[in-house]
Design a protein around this motif. Structure first.
Motif: not given
Length: 393
Positions: A218-220, A222-223, A250-252, A254-255, A257
């Motif tokens: 998930s994006e969380k 990755l962050l 997963l959005t661009s 987030v990647w 960042t």
């Protein structure tokens, strides 16, 4: 045959590190026979250093004898690999008994744990015994067990059974020094949730190599890797399968960042034959620092190869493709070969044009010299099908 001449009085007078190095090249059976030559070699055979690594192989009932080493050397074991033919029940029973015995070692030093299954998966067998044994290994140790070191490497990609969140929550809680974690196995469904992986990432702040299914990401998650006071993530392996039809991309942003904070991160993307074809282009975002791309779809995939050549010209090192032959495929591979200047390994499991093969090898001479390619312009005696060993190059 050339003979080794020693300046000392005999083999028993070799330096300790030389004897241990020789023993490291031998199987346990051969080590035992070598140890019978003299008291010095037998002493080195029993040395704790010689028992840091062990591979348990269970394929016949007689292999049960290998598990006996846990009683005498279990406290010295640091790196364990269990290999078994899962089709036979006695192999599964011995493997689970070995895992439970490892969990009961009074002074446990186990740091690296790998399980690999071969053979057919028995019909209707869910592997609950393995999950229970792993729960003992990952969970709170018994009162008579002291954890001198915690697990740093766990590879369960060779276990074709369902895992659940509870298993890995125990791993994260009791082994926070985890550095390598691989659960890219092959069950029909995946029950490991992104919440579970997020909890593991937050607790295991030494984690530098994570390999999992995309539906568990998930994006969380990755962050969480850009938080302070943690080791930088070096490699992320993502496998995309049938679940992609229900998974949010997963959005661009987030990647972007993630890469800004972790400029040395490299990503392996794998798409198997169950992944919806239209989802591949959506996942292949240009912000991903993809170094290894595996398109194992058995379908026409030339448009996706062209997309990869645009997005990953400066990062792609290895490409593995299982597809069907076509003129468009040859053209796409020529574009990729020209743009991806850091390409070191290329494995295409279908027949290509001879001219295409020659141009690619001419553009990448190091690939040709090292033999890091599978490029065929005609069907060989073994056809164009790929073995599991070839896919894991």
């Amino acid at each position: 045959m050339a003979c080794l001449r020693l300046n000392s009085t005999g083999w028993q007078d070799l330096p300790d590190h030389i004897i241990l190095q020789i023993l490291s090249y031998l199987s346990r059976g051969d080590q035992y026979h070598a140890a019978l030559t003299c008291a010095s070699w037998y002493e080195h055979f029993l040395s704790p250093y010689n028992w840091r690594k062990y591979t348990f192989r269970f394929s016949t009932p007689e292999d049960k004898r290998h598990a006996a080493c846990i009683n005498s050397h279990g406290d010295h074991l640091r790196s364990i690999r269990i290999q078994l033919d899962q089709y036979e029940s006695y192999n599964r029973e011995m493997a689970c008994a070995t895992i439970r015995a490892l969990a009961r070692c009074p002074q446990r030093r186990l740091e690296k744990f790998i399980v690999q299954c071969s053979g057919r998966n028995p019909l209707f067998y869910a592997g609950l015994e393995f999950v229970g044994a792993l729960q003992c290994l990952f969970g709170i140790p018994p009162n008579n067990v002291t954890l001198l070191t915690s697990l740093k490497c766990v590879d369960l990609s060779g276990l074709p059974f369902l895992f659940d969140d509870a298993l890995f929550e125990a791993l994260a809680t009791n082994h926070p020094k985890l550095e390598y974690f691989n659960i890219q196995n092959s069950p029909l469904v995946c029950k490991v949730t992104p919440v579970c992986i997020l909890n593991l990432v937050k607790k295991c702040r030494n984690l530098t190599d994570l390999r999992l299914l995309n539906c568990s990401l998930s994006e969380k998650v990755l962050l969480a890797f850009i938080e302070e006071d943690r080791y930088p993530l070096q490699h992320l392996g993502i496998t995309c399968r049938r679940e992609e039809k229900y998974t949010k991309d997963l959005t661009s942003g987030v990647w972007k960042t993630l890469v800004e904070h972790l400029p040395n991160l490299r990503v392996t993307l794998r798409f198997d034959h169950t992944c919806p074809l239209h989802k591949i282009s959506q996942v292949l975002k240009p912000e991903i620092p993809c170094s290894v791309l595996r398109l194992e779809t058995f379908t026409f995939i030339h448009d996706e190869i062209r997309l990869a050549s645009q997005h990953y010209a400066k990062t792609l090192n290895k490409l593995i493709v299982q597809t069907r032959p076509s003129k468009e495929l040859n053209a796409a591979l020529l574009i990729l070969s020209d743009r991806c200047i850091y390409l070191k390994s290329l494995h295409i499991f279908c027949v290509l044009d001879k001219e295409t093969v020659e141009v690619i090898l001419q553009q990448h001479p190091d690939m040709k010299t090292g033999g890091n390619f599978t490029l065929r312009h005609e069907v060989g005696p073994d056809g164009v099908w790929v073995t599991e060993e070839e896919l894991n190059l």
